[in-house]
Scaffold this active site. Structure first.
Site, short mmCIF file in Angstrom:
data_model
loop_
_atom_site.label_atom_id
_atom_site.label_comp_id
_atom_site.label_asym_id
_atom_site.label_seq_id
_atom_site.Cartn_x
_atom_site.Cartn_y
_atom_site.Cartn_z
N LEU A 120 -43.88 68.79 38.67
CA LEU A 120 -44.26 67.55 37.81
C LEU A 120 -43.94 66.61 38.58
O LEU A 120 -44.80 65.78 38.96
CB LEU A 120 -43.52 67.82 36.35
CG LEU A 120 -43.80 66.65 35.56
CD1 LEU A 120 -45.25 66.29 35.32
CD2 LEU A 120 -42.76 66.49 34.27
N ASP A 121 -42.68 66.20 38.64
CA ASP A 121 -42.44 64.84 39.07
C ASP A 121 -42.54 64.67 40.42
O ASP A 121 -42.11 65.61 41.31
CB ASP A 121 -40.73 64.44 38.92
CG ASP A 121 -40.35 63.04 39.61
OD1 ASP A 121 -41.28 62.32 39.62
OD2 ASP A 121 -39.10 62.85 39.82
N LYS B 211 -34.18 64.64 43.81
CA LYS B 211 -35.45 64.98 43.81
C LYS B 211 -35.79 66.33 43.57
O LYS B 211 -35.19 67.23 44.49
CB LYS B 211 -36.55 64.51 44.64
CG LYS B 211 -37.12 63.04 44.28
CD LYS B 211 -38.31 62.55 45.30
CE LYS B 211 -38.68 61.26 44.76
NZ LYS B 211 -39.64 60.64 46.00
N ALA C 213 -38.16 71.18 37.01
CA ALA C 213 -36.79 71.23 36.88
C ALA C 213 -36.28 70.44 35.42
O ALA C 213 -35.19 70.41 35.16
CB ALA C 213 -36.11 70.78 38.11
N SER C 214 -37.51 69.55 35.12
CA SER C 214 -36.95 68.84 34.05
C SER C 214 -37.07 69.28 32.63
O SER C 214 -38.19 69.98 32.32
CB SER C 214 -37.97 67.32 34.00
OG SER C 214 -37.84 66.81 32.77
N GLU D 106 -45.35 71.54 45.50
CA GLU D 106 -44.07 70.83 45.54
C GLU D 106 -43.95 69.59 46.17
O GLU D 106 -44.45 69.57 47.35
CB GLU D 106 -42.84 71.72 45.72
CG GLU D 106 -42.35 72.53 44.65
CD GLU D 106 -41.22 71.64 43.88
OE1 GLU D 106 -41.03 70.28 44.16
OE2 GLU D 106 -40.56 71.95 42.79
P1 B16 Z 1 -34.52 65.90 33.50
P2 B16 Z 1 -39.28 68.14 38.87
C1 B16 Z 1 -36.88 67.02 38.19
O1 B16 Z 1 -38.31 67.11 37.92
C2 B16 Z 1 -36.94 65.60 39.05
O2 B16 Z 1 -37.23 65.47 40.07
C3 B16 Z 1 -35.24 65.28 39.24
O3 B16 Z 1 -35.19 64.07 39.67
C4 B16 Z 1 -34.71 65.38 37.63
O4 B16 Z 1 -33.41 65.20 37.78
C5 B16 Z 1 -34.83 66.84 37.00
O5 B16 Z 1 -36.34 67.05 37.01
C6 B16 Z 1 -34.21 67.10 35.92
O6 B16 Z 1 -34.80 66.13 34.90
O7 B16 Z 1 -33.04 65.19 33.47
O8 B16 Z 1 -35.57 65.35 32.69
O9 B16 Z 1 -34.10 67.47 32.61
O10 B16 Z 1 -39.64 67.34 40.20
O11 B16 Z 1 -38.69 69.53 39.01
O12 B16 Z 1 -40.62 68.07 38.00
MG MG Z 2 -41.02 67.33 42.26
#
Ligand code: B16
Ligand code: MG
Length: 222
Positions: free
Chosen positions: A11-12, A46, A116-117, A170
């Protein structure tokens, strides 16, 4: 002939940019603890999950906190992050994403999300693209976070496809490692000098070319 069954997206940094919001929220926590936290630090976080991100910041400041304090800091960071992402709307979707999804749907390729969010579903809903996914992974339900393959494997399982027929996308080094550990073809979004483990890299999603991806995927399997 190998067939691409699914493309599984991070996602991010791939579909939208929430990194700035993570940065603001983590910097507030670091400031409070008297620890320096800059953009270089944020880059390293990230794709790293919330708990490990806080561990990184505490280690940087040589600080040890109690379990209760650790949990409170995680909550404080997330509360601020949630306030910040309240403004997210469909205009925050990266250029090229909707076009890419349209091509995949026309090619009968499933679409998955492996973030991971723990806030991924909320962000996806705010972006207005929730209905386009065949399966959205749950970061809270996997044992090991990226660079472990768990989230990508759980999404392949949820999509009912074999990992070897999946392509992962990714932007983070830890994320590309997770895709490779899951035995999937890895497409990196960003700098090929940074994403060295990726099988193919595009500078941004607007350059994502599914025909090129499929050709490289087929070649890699022969
Ligand atoms: P949360 P992704 C990750 O998203 C972010 O890149 C990372 O910076 C963040 O700490 C992690 O999600 C956890 O996010 O606190 O919202 O659970 O790149 O895997 O989509
Ligand atoms: Mg990412």
């Amino acid at each position: 002939m190998m067939i691409t069954s699914a493309v599984i997206f991070d996602l991010d940094g791939v579909l939208t940019d929430t990194a700035e919001f993570h940065f603001i929220a983590w910097q507030a926590i670091a400031n409070k603890l008297d620890i320096t936290f800059d953009r270089e630090d944020n880059e390293k976080l990230k794709g790293v999950d919330r708990e490990n991100s806080l561990k990184y910041i505490l280690a940087k400041g040589n600080l040890v906190v109690s379990t209760t304090e650790f949990e409170l800091l995680l909550k404080e960071k997330n509360d601020q992050y949630l306030t910040l992402i309240d403004e997210v709307n469909p205009s925050h979707l990266f250029d090229g994403v909707l076009n890419c999804f349209t091509v995949l749907k026309k090619s009968n390729v499933k679409i998955g999300l492996a973030s991971a969010s723990k806030n991924a579903s909320l962000v996806i809903t705010k972006l207005g693209i929730e209905h386009l996914f065949d399966f959205i992974g749950d970061a809270a339900s996997v044992a090991n976070s990226k660079p472990a393959p768990d989230i990508f494997l759980s999404v392949a399982h949820g999509l009912k496809v074999s990992p070897k027929n999946c392509i992962g996308v990714e932007d983070a080094v830890a994320g590309v490692s997770a895709i490779k550990s899951a035995n999937m073809f890895a497409v990196g979004i960003g700098d090929s000098k940074v994403l060295t483990q990726a099988d193919l890299v595009f500078p941004s999603m607007s350059e994502f070319d599914f025909k090129r991806v499929e050709t490289a995927f087929l070649l890699s399997a022969t």
